[in-house]
Write a protein that holds these residues in place. Sequence first.
Motif, short mmCIF file in Angstrom:
data_model
loop_
_atom_site.label_atom_id
_atom_site.label_comp_id
_atom_site.label_asym_id
_atom_site.label_seq_id
_atom_site.Cartn_x
_atom_site.Cartn_y
_atom_site.Cartn_z
N GLU A 93 0.85 -1.17 0.00
CA GLU A 93 0.00 0.00 0.00
C GLU A 93 0.90 1.23 0.00
O GLU A 93 1.84 1.31 0.79
CB GLU A 93 -0.85 0.00 1.29
CG GLU A 93 -2.26 0.39 1.04
CD GLU A 93 -3.08 0.36 2.33
OE1 GLU A 93 -4.20 -0.14 2.29
OE2 GLU A 93 -2.56 0.84 3.37
N ILE A 94 0.64 2.18 -0.90
CA ILE A 94 1.52 3.35 -0.96
C ILE A 94 0.69 4.63 -1.00
O ILE A 94 -0.42 4.64 -1.53
CB ILE A 94 2.46 3.29 -2.20
CG1 ILE A 94 1.66 3.12 -3.50
CG2 ILE A 94 3.48 2.18 -2.05
CD1 ILE A 94 2.52 3.20 -4.75
N PRO A 95 1.23 5.72 -0.43
CA PRO A 95 0.46 6.97 -0.38
C PRO A 95 0.45 7.71 -1.72
O PRO A 95 1.26 7.44 -2.60
CB PRO A 95 1.20 7.79 0.68
CG PRO A 95 2.59 7.26 0.67
CD PRO A 95 2.51 5.81 0.27
N ILE A 96 -0.47 8.65 -1.86
CA ILE A 96 -0.59 9.48 -3.07
C ILE A 96 -0.45 10.95 -2.66
O ILE A 96 -1.01 11.37 -1.64
CB ILE A 96 -1.97 9.30 -3.74
CG1 ILE A 96 -2.26 7.80 -3.96
CG2 ILE A 96 -2.03 10.06 -5.06
CD1 ILE A 96 -3.69 7.52 -4.39
N TYR A 97 0.28 11.70 -3.47
CA TYR A 97 0.44 13.15 -3.24
C TYR A 97 -0.03 13.92 -4.47
O TYR A 97 -0.12 13.36 -5.56
CB TYR A 97 1.92 13.49 -3.04
CG TYR A 97 2.52 12.99 -1.75
CD1 TYR A 97 2.63 13.85 -0.65
CD2 TYR A 97 2.98 11.68 -1.63
CE1 TYR A 97 3.19 13.40 0.54
CE2 TYR A 97 3.55 11.23 -0.45
CZ TYR A 97 3.65 12.09 0.64
OH TYR A 97 4.21 11.66 1.80
N ILE A 98 -0.31 15.21 -4.28
CA ILE A 98 -0.36 16.09 -5.46
C ILE A 98 0.84 17.00 -5.37
O ILE A 98 1.28 17.40 -4.28
CB ILE A 98 -1.66 16.95 -5.56
CG1 ILE A 98 -1.82 17.86 -4.34
CG2 ILE A 98 -2.87 16.09 -5.79
CD1 ILE A 98 -2.90 18.91 -4.55
N SER A 99 1.40 17.31 -6.51
CA SER A 99 2.53 18.23 -6.56
C SER A 99 2.61 18.82 -7.95
O SER A 99 2.29 18.15 -8.94
CB SER A 99 3.82 17.50 -6.23
OG SER A 99 4.92 18.38 -6.41
N ASP A 100 3.05 20.08 -8.02
CA ASP A 100 3.06 20.72 -9.34
C ASP A 100 4.29 20.35 -10.17
O ASP A 100 4.44 20.85 -11.28
CB ASP A 100 2.90 22.25 -9.22
CG ASP A 100 4.00 22.90 -8.42
OD1 ASP A 100 5.01 22.22 -8.11
OD2 ASP A 100 3.87 24.10 -8.12
N TYR A 101 5.14 19.47 -9.66
CA TYR A 101 6.21 19.03 -10.55
C TYR A 101 5.73 17.94 -11.49
O TYR A 101 6.45 17.55 -12.41
CB TYR A 101 7.49 18.64 -9.79
CG TYR A 101 7.59 17.25 -9.19
CD1 TYR A 101 7.13 16.99 -7.90
CD2 TYR A 101 8.18 16.21 -9.90
CE1 TYR A 101 7.25 15.73 -7.34
CE2 TYR A 101 8.31 14.93 -9.34
CZ TYR A 101 7.84 14.70 -8.05
OH TYR A 101 7.98 13.45 -7.49
N VAL A 102 4.52 17.49 -11.29
CA VAL A 102 3.92 16.56 -12.25
C VAL A 102 2.96 17.35 -13.13
O VAL A 102 2.13 18.11 -12.65
CB VAL A 102 3.20 15.42 -11.52
CG1 VAL A 102 2.44 14.55 -12.51
CG2 VAL A 102 4.21 14.59 -10.74
N MET A 103 3.13 17.18 -14.43
CA MET A 103 2.40 17.98 -15.40
C MET A 103 1.19 17.21 -15.91
O MET A 103 1.32 16.06 -16.33
CB MET A 103 3.30 18.26 -16.62
CG MET A 103 4.62 18.88 -16.29
SD MET A 103 4.41 20.61 -15.95
CE MET A 103 5.27 20.71 -14.39
N MET A 104 0.05 17.87 -15.93
CA MET A 104 -1.16 17.23 -16.44
C MET A 104 -1.04 16.95 -17.94
O MET A 104 -1.62 16.01 -18.46
CB MET A 104 -2.37 18.12 -16.16
CG MET A 104 -3.70 17.39 -16.25
SD MET A 104 -3.83 16.00 -15.11
CE MET A 104 -4.61 14.77 -16.15
N GLU A 105 -0.24 17.78 -18.63
CA GLU A 105 -0.18 17.67 -20.10
C GLU A 105 0.67 16.51 -20.59
O GLU A 105 0.61 16.14 -21.75
CB GLU A 105 0.40 18.95 -20.73
CG GLU A 105 -0.43 20.20 -20.52
CD GLU A 105 -0.19 20.81 -19.14
OE1 GLU A 105 0.84 20.51 -18.53
OE2 GLU A 105 -1.06 21.58 -18.69
N TYR A 106 1.49 15.95 -19.72
CA TYR A 106 2.39 14.89 -20.18
C TYR A 106 1.95 13.57 -19.58
O TYR A 106 1.64 13.48 -18.40
CB TYR A 106 3.83 15.21 -19.79
CG TYR A 106 4.81 14.22 -20.36
CD1 TYR A 106 5.14 14.25 -21.71
CD2 TYR A 106 5.39 13.24 -19.58
CE1 TYR A 106 6.02 13.34 -22.26
CE2 TYR A 106 6.28 12.32 -20.09
CZ TYR A 106 6.59 12.37 -21.45
OH TYR A 106 7.47 11.47 -21.98
#
Length: 802
Positions: free
Chosen positions: A320-333
């Motif tokens: 089981e692993i946690p989930i984060y949001i971060s802006d270094y991940v791009m929605m466009e890619y």
Amino acid sequence: MRHYNFTEIEKKWQGIWDKEGTFEVKERPGVDKDYILIEFPYPSAQGLHVGHPRSYTALDIVARKRRREGKNVLFPIGFDSFGLPTENYAIKTKTHPKVVTEENIRHFTRQLKSIGFSFDWSRAVTTSDPEYYKWTQWIFLQLFKKGLAYKKKMDINFCPSCKVGLANEEVVGGECERCGAPVVRREKEQWMLGITKYAQRLIDDLDELDFIERVKIQQVNWIGRSQGANIYFPIQDTDEKLEVFTTRPDTIYGATYMVIAPEHPLIDRSRDRLENYEAISEYRHHAKHKSDFERTQLVKDKTGVRLEGIMAFNPISEEEIPIYISDYVMMEYGSGAIMAVPAHDQRDFEFAKAFGERILQTVSGDPVDEKAYTGDGKVINSPLIDGLSVDEAIKKMVQIIVERGLGEEKIQYKLRDWIFSRQRYWGEPIPVVHCEKCGVVPLPEEELPLILPDVESYETTEDGSSPLAAITDWVNTTCPSCGGSAKRETDTMPQWAGSSWYFLRYLDPHNDKALASDEAINYWMPVDWYNGGMEHTTLHLLYSRFWYKFLYDIGVVPTPEPYAKRTSHGFILGENGEKMSKSRGNVINPDEVVRNYGADTLRIYEMFIGDFEKTVSWSMNGVAGAKRFLERVWNLQSMMASESKNYSKDLELIIHQSIEKVGKDYEHLKGNTAIAQLMSLTNAYYQKGSITRGELEVLLLLLNPVAPHMSEEIFENLGNREQISQTKWPSFDREKTLEDQVELPVQINGKVRFRMVFPRGMDKSLVENELKESSDYKSYTEGKTLVKIIVVPDKLISVVVK
RNA sequence: GCCGGUGUGCUGGAAUCGGCAGACAGGGCGGACUCAAAAUCCGUUGCCAGCGAUGGCGUGUGGGUUCAAGUCCCACCACCGGUACCA
């Protein structure tokens, strides 16, 4: 002999070319064609920059030479006249952009004509002309019909103070270029073109093309193909799955957490289960207001928020692993989500350090305490693939994932679809209507062109829509499909639209039945040689290849690629080595150079200034030097002492060498060395003191492509009835380009010590014998042991002694 | 950071394949012409030492390969352009 009155001479010959239509062409079936293209200018209010004539002259030289070699040469010109600067200028000066554009085109035309380019002016096109943009709109409709034009909600840069959508280049340091207010991101429905569907072909087809290498490399890198896998990570206690793309499925055991983009839809779908929704929304809100600029300034400081209340499941390690949001991940890619492998990805590593996440090394190599290890090694801590190399493990893991139905192989591109709408006035109206019943309905082709209506004000409206939205009687229309009430699309196309196909319109600029006739397209396409700036490599050049491939797919054009060859020129900077600009006060106006020195001098200087591909600085001294050279050529007229068409013996060598070198250099855009050779030839004539008619004429024939006005004038003064432009390009005798006697430098242990003269092509062993006999050789080698002698025929001799 | 490119006299720049570094210009210096100046023409000009013949040094830096390196290889420095966390 009169003095060199360049103003009079240039006006005279430009008049003749205009009147006689010297450079106008038609299709001539059976005759070899040559389509030479330069990037058409954007007719700005500032007028022509001295950078324009640099590339135009270089290709004008090629065009003029190839015509004389019997080719049917098309060398057209036009104007890329829609666009933002004109609109902004119109707003500032309260003049209609159409009026501004017309004025600018008149100005540019006069300037270009004053430099004597051999353009076929009868084919000039203007992208803002309804007769032209009718076909830009037509191409859009075809794209729409094939599903390659679609609408998508996305964020744009928006200035809340000016109430206008901004292009990236209008955002300076996160602020609006005009008013300085902070720029925000605002969601807007945008028209998109599906260039990514062509990504693979845009890479593959480069192989066949004669483009300079750095253009190919940049296009390939821009498209950015990477091979990997899509893997689905289940969300615990739901049916939901989180899709990620990875190029390193071998590291999946090290995926100790996941990160999704702030815009990721999972967040809204999981709202009820999220225990810290407020903190998450705040982060999302914050990210939305961050400009691209701010995002890039914080490369090292990873920020984010953990999604409390939900967990993902690593389907391979079964943890089981946690989930984060971060802006270094791009929605466009990719899918806007990643599996984070902190041990083997530096960004994930930094994030894990900041948030205290577990770092599990799965590839042996450097320890991962200080930074991620991205090198090769044996896989460890991964039961299913332990001991394999990275490459083997990737293959094996993809196989496992596919077999277990956890994902699939995937090729991902960096290239994004083309944002095709602008909330602006000065562009092509997008020819569709929005009908409540039928949705988006394309205009019937018979109704094209959809004319850009006049407006009172070119400012964007309150809500950021195009100025067209304010013209209600234009916006309100009927649906072509159901006849009910409908509204017109008020966005316009970007400047790139018109320039994506203009080279086709040159072929048949007044055709009102098609963008160009099949006969013209079949005869002239593809463009044989296209020269332009490196700055257009990843946008204009790629966009136009895409449009052309589309036109190929629907049967409009006969070849898969528009341009057979692409070269590129360097910039011209001011005298101080800085970019020319009004504020720096270092702008050189080509008109002044033409007025004070003449067009031929300008052309000579632009070519002589340096390597065509490199950035160079302007020098007024250099211009004076170019003028001096032309004066010296002019004054040769009084040195002509014989009517003989022959070359004298002592000039034969340099003349034949010049014909060879100048022709070759012109073809390689090496105007600088071609002119250096012509200067040497002129110097040789001065050394001799008197020359024959043949000698003077051959110089004029070679000089003509660079200095067409003066060379024609002298040629006419010599009593010739025909013009140089009607003569054949001179040919040379290979035997006569070589000297009979050659002087070879003799190196002793790598240093040139003396020289010896031999007949050209003399046998190596004979050279060696003669060398050993010489007194110089004896004095340098006395008392030493000879190791070896290397004779490079007609080049040099290298002696090694101990 | 990554990708691409560039680095040569006082200046702009030459130098197909690894084969004489500095072509051709600009600028400087000297001379001819001129009452004089401009223009023009001729000569000279990489740096250091030497009256000179000549010798030494020299293509961003440090190493390497080679008979021979501006050019090829390795490491680095500086500058220019593109791009922006591309999974």
